[in-house]
Scaffold this motif. Structure first.
Motif, PDB file in Angstrom:
ATOM      1  N   LEU A   1      94.014  75.235 106.112  1.00 13.79           N
ATOM      2  CA  LEU A   1      94.546  74.169 106.970  1.00 13.79           C
ATOM      3  C   LEU A   1      93.461  73.590 107.877  1.00 13.79           C
ATOM      4  O   LEU A   1      93.675  72.575 108.539  1.00 13.79           O
ATOM      5  N   ARG A   2      92.297  74.241 107.910  1.00 15.10           N
ATOM      6  CA  ARG A   2      91.212  73.752 108.772  1.00 15.10           C
ATOM      7  C   ARG A   2      90.222  72.891 108.003  1.00 15.10           C
ATOM      8  O   ARG A   2      89.203  72.492 108.555  1.00 15.10           O
ATOM      9  N   VAL A   3      90.464  72.670 106.718  1.00 16.18           N
ATOM     10  CA  VAL A   3      89.570  71.810 105.938  1.00 16.18           C
ATOM     11  C   VAL A   3      90.353  70.656 105.332  1.00 16.18           C
ATOM     12  O   VAL A   3      91.499  70.806 104.919  1.00 16.18           O
ATOM     13  N   ILE A   4      89.703  69.515 105.302  1.00 15.92           N
ATOM     14  CA  ILE A   4      90.291  68.287 104.750  1.00 15.92           C
ATOM     15  C   ILE A   4      89.304  67.764 103.716  1.00 15.92           C
ATOM     16  O   ILE A   4      88.091  67.784 103.956  1.00 15.92           O
ATOM     17  N   ALA A   5      89.805  67.331 102.596  1.00 15.40           N
ATOM     18  CA  ALA A   5      88.903  66.736 101.594  1.00 15.40           C
ATOM     19  C   ALA A   5      89.686  65.758 100.736  1.00 15.40           C
ATOM     20  O   ALA A   5      90.792  66.056 100.292  1.00 15.40           O
ATOM     21  N   CYS A   6      89.097  64.592 100.496  1.00 14.61           N
ATOM     22  CA  CYS A   6      89.696  63.619  99.575  1.00 14.61           C
ATOM     23  C   CYS A   6      89.476  64.121  98.141  1.00 14.61           C
ATOM     24  O   CYS A   6      88.810  65.133  97.940  1.00 14.61           O
ATOM     25  N   PRO A   7      89.996  63.436  97.136  1.00 14.23           N
ATOM     26  CA  PRO A   7      89.831  63.940  95.765  1.00 14.23           C
ATOM     27  C   PRO A   7      88.361  64.083  95.349  1.00 14.23           C
ATOM     28  O   PRO A   7      88.015  64.961  94.576  1.00 14.23           O
ATOM     29  N   GLY A   8      87.475  63.224  95.867  1.00 12.57           N
ATOM     30  CA  GLY A   8      86.070  63.298  95.469  1.00 12.57           C
ATOM     31  C   GLY A   8      85.882  63.047  93.977  1.00 12.57           C
ATOM     32  O   GLY A   8      86.772  62.528  93.295  1.00 12.57           O
ATOM     33  N   LYS A   9      84.733  63.456  93.454  1.00 15.63           N
ATOM     34  CA  LYS A   9      84.470  63.336  92.017  1.00 15.63           C
ATOM     35  C   LYS A   9      85.207  64.420  91.265  1.00 15.63           C
ATOM     36  O   LYS A   9      85.244  65.552  91.750  1.00 15.63           O
ATOM     37  N   PRO A  10      85.816  64.227  90.127  1.00 19.79           N
ATOM     38  CA  PRO A  10      85.910  62.970  89.387  1.00 19.79           C
ATOM     39  C   PRO A  10      87.196  62.192  89.698  1.00 19.79           C
ATOM     40  O   PRO A  10      87.454  61.190  89.059  1.00 19.79           O
ATOM     41  N   GLY A  11      87.992  62.651  90.687  1.00 21.63           N
ATOM     42  CA  GLY A  11      89.291  62.039  90.928  1.00 21.63           C
ATOM     43  C   GLY A  11      89.220  60.618  91.442  1.00 21.63           C
ATOM     44  O   GLY A  11      90.152  59.845  91.259  1.00 21.63           O
ATOM     45  N   CYS A  12      88.115  60.267  92.127  1.00 19.80           N
ATOM     46  CA  CYS A  12      87.993  58.912  92.683  1.00 19.80           C
ATOM     47  C   CYS A  12      86.748  58.234  92.133  1.00 19.80           C
ATOM     48  O   CYS A  12      85.664  58.831  92.113  1.00 19.80           O
ATOM     49  N   THR A  13      86.914  56.994  91.711  1.00 22.06           N
ATOM     50  CA  THR A  13      85.788  56.270  91.098  1.00 22.06           C
ATOM     51  C   THR A  13      84.690  55.962  92.110  1.00 22.06           C
ATOM     52  O   THR A  13      83.554  55.702  91.731  1.00 22.06           O
ATOM     53  N   GLN A  14      85.017  55.986  93.413  1.00 23.10           N
ATOM     54  CA  GLN A  14      83.992  55.672  94.411  1.00 23.10           C
ATOM     55  C   GLN A  14      83.246  56.910  94.904  1.00 23.10           C
ATOM     56  O   GLN A  14      82.292  56.807  95.670  1.00 23.10           O
ATOM     57  N   ALA A  15      83.715  58.073  94.507  1.00 20.08           N
ATOM     58  CA  ALA A  15      83.138  59.316  95.040  1.00 20.08           C
ATOM     59  C   ALA A  15      81.708  59.509  94.549  1.00 20.08           C
ATOM     60  O   ALA A  15      81.392  59.265  93.384  1.00 20.08           O
ATOM     61  N   LEU A  16      80.890  59.990  95.463  1.00 19.20           N
ATOM     62  CA  LEU A  16      79.491  60.247  95.131  1.00 19.20           C
ATOM     63  C   LEU A  16      79.236  61.715  94.817  1.00 19.20           C
ATOM     64  O   LEU A  16      78.187  62.063  94.270  1.00 19.20           O
ATOM     65  N   GLN A  17      80.188  62.598  95.184  1.00 15.38           N
ATOM     66  CA  GLN A  17      80.043  64.039  94.929  1.00 15.38           C
ATOM     67  C   GLN A  17      81.443  64.648  94.799  1.00 15.38           C
ATOM     68  O   GLN A  17      82.405  64.120  95.360  1.00 15.38           O
ATOM     69  N   PRO A  18      81.558  65.808  94.140  1.00 13.33           N
ATOM     70  CA  PRO A  18      82.799  66.592  94.252  1.00 13.33           C
ATOM     71  C   PRO A  18      82.975  67.072  95.691  1.00 13.33           C
ATOM     72  O   PRO A  18      81.980  67.268  96.403  1.00 13.33           O
ATOM     73  N   THR A  19      84.185  67.260  96.126  1.00 17.27           N
ATOM     74  CA  THR A  19      84.431  67.591  97.539  1.00 17.27           C
ATOM     75  C   THR A  19      85.226  68.887  97.756  1.00 17.27           C
ATOM     76  O   THR A  19      84.946  69.640  98.676  1.00 17.27           O
ATOM     77  N   ARG A  20      86.252  69.115  96.928  1.00 15.45           N
ATOM     78  CA  ARG A  20      87.211  70.157  97.287  1.00 15.45           C
ATOM     79  C   ARG A  20      86.679  71.575  97.079  1.00 15.45           C
ATOM     80  O   ARG A  20      87.020  72.480  97.845  1.00 15.45           O
ATOM     81  N   ALA A  21      85.837  71.790  96.077  1.00 19.90           N
ATOM     82  CA  ALA A  21      85.262  73.133  95.899  1.00 19.90           C
ATOM     83  C   ALA A  21      84.394  73.478  97.108  1.00 19.90           C
ATOM     84  O   ALA A  21      84.414  74.619  97.602  1.00 19.90           O
ATOM     85  N   LEU A  22      83.658  72.512  97.603  1.00 21.12           N
ATOM     86  CA  LEU A  22      82.815  72.743  98.783  1.00 21.12           C
ATOM     87  C   LEU A  22      83.689  73.047 100.011  1.00 21.12           C
ATOM     88  O   LEU A  22      83.402  73.964 100.788  1.00 21.12           O
ATOM     89  N   ALA A  23      84.766  72.290 100.170  1.00 18.89           N
ATOM     90  CA  ALA A  23      85.660  72.521 101.316  1.00 18.89           C
ATOM     91  C   ALA A  23      86.300  73.909 101.235  1.00 18.89           C
ATOM     92  O   ALA A  23      86.413  74.612 102.231  1.00 18.89           O
ATOM     93  N   ARG A  24      86.720  74.316 100.043  1.00 19.45           N
ATOM     94  CA  ARG A  24      87.305  75.658  99.870  1.00 19.45           C
ATOM     95  C   ARG A  24      86.299  76.746 100.225  1.00 19.45           C
ATOM     96  O   ARG A  24      86.629  77.745 100.860  1.00 19.45           O
TER      97      ARG A  24
END
Ligand code: SF4
Length: 384
Positions: free
Chosen positions: A290-313
């Motif tokens: 609950l203390r981390v927030i992350a958008c879909p990142g790569k590959p879920g969003c075409t504008q993403a420059l990097q994956p996000t959720r594995a790093l947030a986890r």
């Protein structure tokens, strides 16, 4: 920094938005509530026609991911049988209403939200901007003040109803019978006065509300902007990591109770006493996810420059209580427009660091790679 693309419109079920993993279909449940049959049906359709991933949005909507051009039509047909499709794309875009999930039987909230939705469908002369929306925040305490909305129906300090323009300190006295008419009158005033984007910006730009719309002082804000998972009189509210679940999780939740969709990317199990025992569901208010927030990142969003959720986890166990980490796939910061203790903003070669700012702020550091970030997550989060 690469400037993110601003689309200026929200997806719907009839007007899906292309995303990195296919089409994104957004469902706006009436009065923010799904019956058990609707929730189970969405879970089934997401597995049959999408990639099985379901998101909760910051406007308390449900999103089915991974739809393709050939599966969109049968998905819409399935949603129509569940009573979850509006007549036209314009209608679904106009029915933009967030409802407090903490309403009680007999307090009039659900009925008011339903009547407001019907009135917005019936009156097609009201041509509101794409992101313009309403909040029906008529539980015992206002809980949606931090949630994006332009016209708010709330209670004042005495418990009486008022209709308030977002950005104004006061509002107009209303009753259950006059609430919808008054809210639409305020919407018409906004349009007639040249309002183009959002109500608060319209007022900040110099527009002066009619006196009736400032007559009643709003109640003070109480509570936190995003309540944690917890028991309430309305039911038990559960969290989901990054507001995303698999179809099987929604199916399991649908077996328990009707669901109220919240704008905090959580679901309230209506009438439920006690936490449910389901995998992938957050039930403890101190859960590090609950203390981390992350958008879909790569590959879920075409504008993403990097994956996000594995790093947030990976960072979550290192985020101290009281701090928040936001990992954003680009400078747009969709998952959290506001500041957080630390924001990691994806760039072409790593992540920029922003302290106590949002994703659009200037990074204080040259970009670090994922390996560099994971070498000292506790230090970066300010843990001693
Ligand atoms: S913030 Fe995330 S979801 Fe939003 S546009 Fe950027 S990468 Fe996509």
């Amino acid at each position: 920094m690469i400037a993110p693309l601003v689309k200026g419109w929200c997806p719907g079920a009839l007007r899906p938005m292309p995303s990195g993993d296919g089409l994104l279909v957004r469902i706006r449940p009436t009065a923010g509530r799904l019956t058990q049959a609707q929730a189970a049906g969405i879970a089934h359709l997401a597995g049959q026609y999408g990639n099985g991933l379901i998101d909760l949005s910051a406007r308390a909507n449900i999103q089915i991911r991974g739809i393709t051009d050939p599966t969109h039509a049968p998905l819409v047909a399935g949603l129509a049988t569940l009573g979850l499709i509006d007549p036209t794309p314009e209608d679904e875009a106009r029915r933009n209403i967030v409802v407090t999930p903490f309403w009680q039987d007999g307090d009039g909230t659900a009925e008011l939200a339903e009547r407001l939705g019907s009135a917005l469908l019936d009156d097609r002369t009201i041509d509101l901007p794409g992101k313009f929306g309403f909040a029906v925040d008529t539980g015992a305490n206002p809980v949606l003040r931090e949630v994006s909305a332009d016209i708010r129906i709330e209670r004042d300090a005495t418990g009486a109803l008022l209709c308030r323009a977002d950005g104004a300190a006061g509002g107009a006295r209303i009753t259950p019978d006059t609430a919808v008419h008054t809210a639409l009158s305020l919407a018409r005033w906004f349009i007639a006065g040249g309002g183009r984007g959002r109500m608060a910006a319209h007022l900040a730009g110099g527009a002066t509300l009619p006196a009736a719309f400032t007559a009643i002082q709003a109640a003070p804000t109480t509570g936190t902007p995003a309540p944690p998972p917890r028991q309430s009189a309305a039911g038990f509210m559960i969290g989901l990591a990054f507001g995303q679940m698999r179809a099987r999780t929604l199916s399991a939740l649908a077996d328990i109770a009707p669901l109220r969709v919240t704008p905090w990317r959580m679901l309230l199990l209506e009438g439920r006493t006690g936490a449910p025992d389901i995998d992938d569901v957050i039930t403890r208010p101190d859960d590090p996810l609950l203390r981390v927030i992350a958008c879909p990142g790569k590959p879920g969003c075409t504008q993403a420059l990097q994956p996000t959720r594995a790093l947030a986890r990976a960072f979550a166990p290192h985020v101290p209580a009281g701090k928040v980490l936001h990992v954003s796939g680009c400078a747009k910061g969709c998952a959290h427009p506001g500041p957080t203790s630390l924001t990691l903003v994806a760039q072409a070669h790593g992540f920029g660091l922003v302290r106590d700012g949002n994703a659009a702020a200037s990074a204080i550091h040259h970009p670090l790679t994922v390996e560099q970030l994971l070498a000292t997550p506790g230090t970066l989060m300010g843990k001693s």
